[in-house]
Design an enzyme around this catalytic site. Sequence first.
Site, PDB file in Angstrom:
ATOM      1  N   ASP A 142       0.826  -1.215   0.000  1.00 21.36           N
ATOM      2  CA  ASP A 142       0.000   0.000   0.000  1.00 21.36           C
ATOM      3  C   ASP A 142       0.858   1.262   0.000  1.00 21.36           C
ATOM      4  OD1 ASP A 142      -1.299  -2.361   1.441  1.00 21.36           O
ATOM      5  OD2 ASP A 142      -3.044  -1.131   1.032  1.00 21.36           O
ATOM      6  N   ASP A 171      -1.699  -2.814  -3.883  1.00 24.24           N
ATOM      7  CA  ASP A 171      -2.011  -1.378  -3.890  1.00 24.24           C
ATOM      8  C   ASP A 171      -0.739  -0.583  -4.178  1.00 24.24           C
ATOM      9  OD1 ASP A 171      -4.658  -1.912  -3.509  1.00 24.24           O
ATOM     10  OD2 ASP A 171      -4.802  -0.991  -1.525  1.00 24.24           O
ATOM     11  N   TYR A 174      -2.150   4.139  -6.357  1.00 23.33           N
ATOM     12  CA  TYR A 174      -3.361   4.866  -5.939  1.00 23.33           C
ATOM     13  C   TYR A 174      -3.819   5.878  -6.988  1.00 23.33           C
ATOM     14  CZ  TYR A 174      -3.117   2.544  -1.478  1.00 23.33           C
ATOM     15  OH  TYR A 174      -3.104   1.578  -0.512  1.00 23.33           O
ATOM     16  N   ASN A 208      -6.850  -3.924  -4.391  1.00 24.52           N
ATOM     17  CA  ASN A 208      -8.076  -3.336  -4.937  1.00 24.52           C
ATOM     18  C   ASN A 208      -7.794  -2.092  -5.782  1.00 24.52           C
ATOM     19  OD1 ASN A 208      -7.451  -2.586  -2.117  1.00 24.52           O
ATOM     20  ND2 ASN A 208      -9.042  -1.032  -2.432  1.00 24.52           N
ATOM     21  N   HIS A 293      -3.722  -9.621  -0.810  1.00 24.35           N
ATOM     22  CA  HIS A 293      -3.895  -8.223  -0.425  1.00 24.35           C
ATOM     23  C   HIS A 293      -4.761  -8.040   0.822  1.00 24.35           C
ATOM     24  CE1 HIS A 293      -3.770  -3.954  -0.739  1.00 24.35           C
ATOM     25  NE2 HIS A 293      -5.083  -3.862  -0.819  1.00 24.35           N
ATOM     26  N   HIS A 303     -11.738  -2.227   6.987  1.00 25.33           N
ATOM     27  CA  HIS A 303     -11.704  -3.500   6.243  1.00 25.33           C
ATOM     28  C   HIS A 303     -11.941  -4.721   7.140  1.00 25.33           C
ATOM     29  CE1 HIS A 303     -10.412  -1.026   2.993  1.00 25.33           C
ATOM     30  NE2 HIS A 303      -9.227  -0.789   3.494  1.00 25.33           N
ATOM     31  N   HIS A 330      -3.596  -3.877   2.528  1.00 26.57           N
ATOM     32  CA  HIS A 330      -4.962  -3.359   2.525  1.00 26.57           C
ATOM     33  C   HIS A 330      -5.270  -2.462   3.717  1.00 26.57           C
ATOM     34  CE1 HIS A 330      -8.814  -3.051   0.719  1.00 26.57           C
ATOM     35  NE2 HIS A 330      -9.469  -3.877   1.496  1.00 26.57           N
ATOM     36  N   VAL A 331      -5.037  -2.964   4.921  1.00 25.17           N
ATOM     37  CA  VAL A 331      -5.252  -2.149   6.123  1.00 25.17           C
ATOM     38  C   VAL A 331      -4.000  -1.305   6.329  1.00 25.17           C
ATOM     39  CG1 VAL A 331      -5.713  -2.201   8.592  1.00 25.17           C
ATOM     40  CG2 VAL A 331      -6.700  -3.955   7.098  1.00 25.17           C
ATOM     41  N   HIS A 332      -4.171  -0.001   6.460  1.00 20.87           N
ATOM     42  CA  HIS A 332      -3.024   0.896   6.486  1.00 20.87           C
ATOM     43  C   HIS A 332      -2.464   1.015   7.893  1.00 20.87           C
ATOM     44  CE1 HIS A 332      -4.955   2.745   2.657  1.00 20.87           C
ATOM     45  NE2 HIS A 332      -4.400   1.576   2.445  1.00 20.87           N
TER      46      HIS A 332
HETATM   47 FE   LIG Z   1      -6.246  -2.087  -0.466  1.00 22.06          FE
END
Ligand SMILES: [Fe+2]
Length: 444
Positions: A142, A171, A174, A208, A293, A303, A330-332
């Site tokens: 990410d 990711d 962006y 995603n 991801h 999420h 995915h989770v930041h």
């Molecule tokens: Fe993501």
Amino acid sequence: MDEKTTTFVRDDSLSVDMPIDSDVFRVPPGYNAPQQVHITQGDHVGKGVIISWITPHEPGSSTVKYWAENSEFELKAHGFYLAYKYFNYTSGYIHHCTIHNLEFDTKYYYEVGIGNTTRQFWFKTPPPVGPNVPYTFGLIGDLGQTYNSNTTLTHYEKNPVKGQTILYVGDLSYADDFPYHDNTKWDTWGRFTERIAAYQPWIWTAGNHEIDFAPELGETRPFKPYTCRYHLPYTASNSTSPLWYSIKRASTYIIVLSSYSAFGKYTPQYKWLVKELPKVNRTETPWLIVLMHSPMYNSYVNHYMEGETVRVLYEKWFVEYKVDVVFAGHVHAYERSKRVSNIAYSIVNGLHNPINDQSAPVYITIGDGGNIEGLATAMTEPQPSYSAYREASFGHGILDIKNRTHAYFSWNRNQDGYAVVADSIWLYNRYWTHPEQTSLALFR
Ligand SMILES: [Fe+2]
């Protein structure tokens, strides 16, 4: 209880993209100079490399010149180029060239471009696949292209433990956070990451933000920019899609899955994974690592439970085949689980809680590269007993494989000095060590 939620919260006030005139986005000098150079593994065992780059004005040449260090002998490999349109954007000429049959454990120089605008880079091939080969991976997810993203890459570069290959958990640019999925953001991201990606392979996982499905823009081919720009060695593992595949590298067997492709029973990804897991020979590659991801275990609010459907289908196999670690993004934020499984449920038996299971993987969420969307700071409370450590900071991971039995994982938060590790754990190989183990948390 030994669950830990740290009180350290990263100031994410710099979660804005770096300006277009930043030095990290600089276009290399010279007419039609190759830019956005990146490499990844090009076969199943590490003797191949895929080299990709973009020429902005005309195709130029898709040929790569390369030579081994200390060798006069220059070789050439011929690739191809493509271009794509996305709404109102037209890409440059995207070149992909696969070099095969390299020597293991050898430094190679390579050159792309023609005429007066050639550029040279280098990479080192991994040692031959084998059970006791030490190897060091970086973990990044990410990433995006903010000031925080730049700090993450700099910390990775400056880490005294030198990563040799990056396992990237999805990711990338962006671009889709911008109007019309502004694909120039893919180009700036390619130039930003070149300083590492041209010199060591990044093993890519789709997130995603790679889907780019936008029927309102007339864009209905999922993963179009990602798959045009990033080519992967998926046919080497008999996959039919670049979104899921496997490689061997040194003492590891790495399985990459797609959270955003069909994964249910009878689907291509499911059928591939069913055949793939029994192929892993832990005598040859003791370390079995899965990248995806969306995390299967995530106790952040953001999420929450998005990975549940994949977990219901695939977790039992990860336990049965004794996967060592599952990395997700995915989770930041950062989170590490204990070794748990939750595979006993059968509709009527009521057995639906995670239990300690020494055959289970450790689940590590490392979607904390530093993108424009900022940190995921809200956590479910209380911290679930399966969650060992969680912290909402940006950072990167290092998986330092020592031999067939021992690997040391560390997570470096950006806030710290270069050498400071915020979380760490010795990983004992699930196949080669007795299941009873204790976790040593050093440097705490
Ligand atoms: Fe993501």
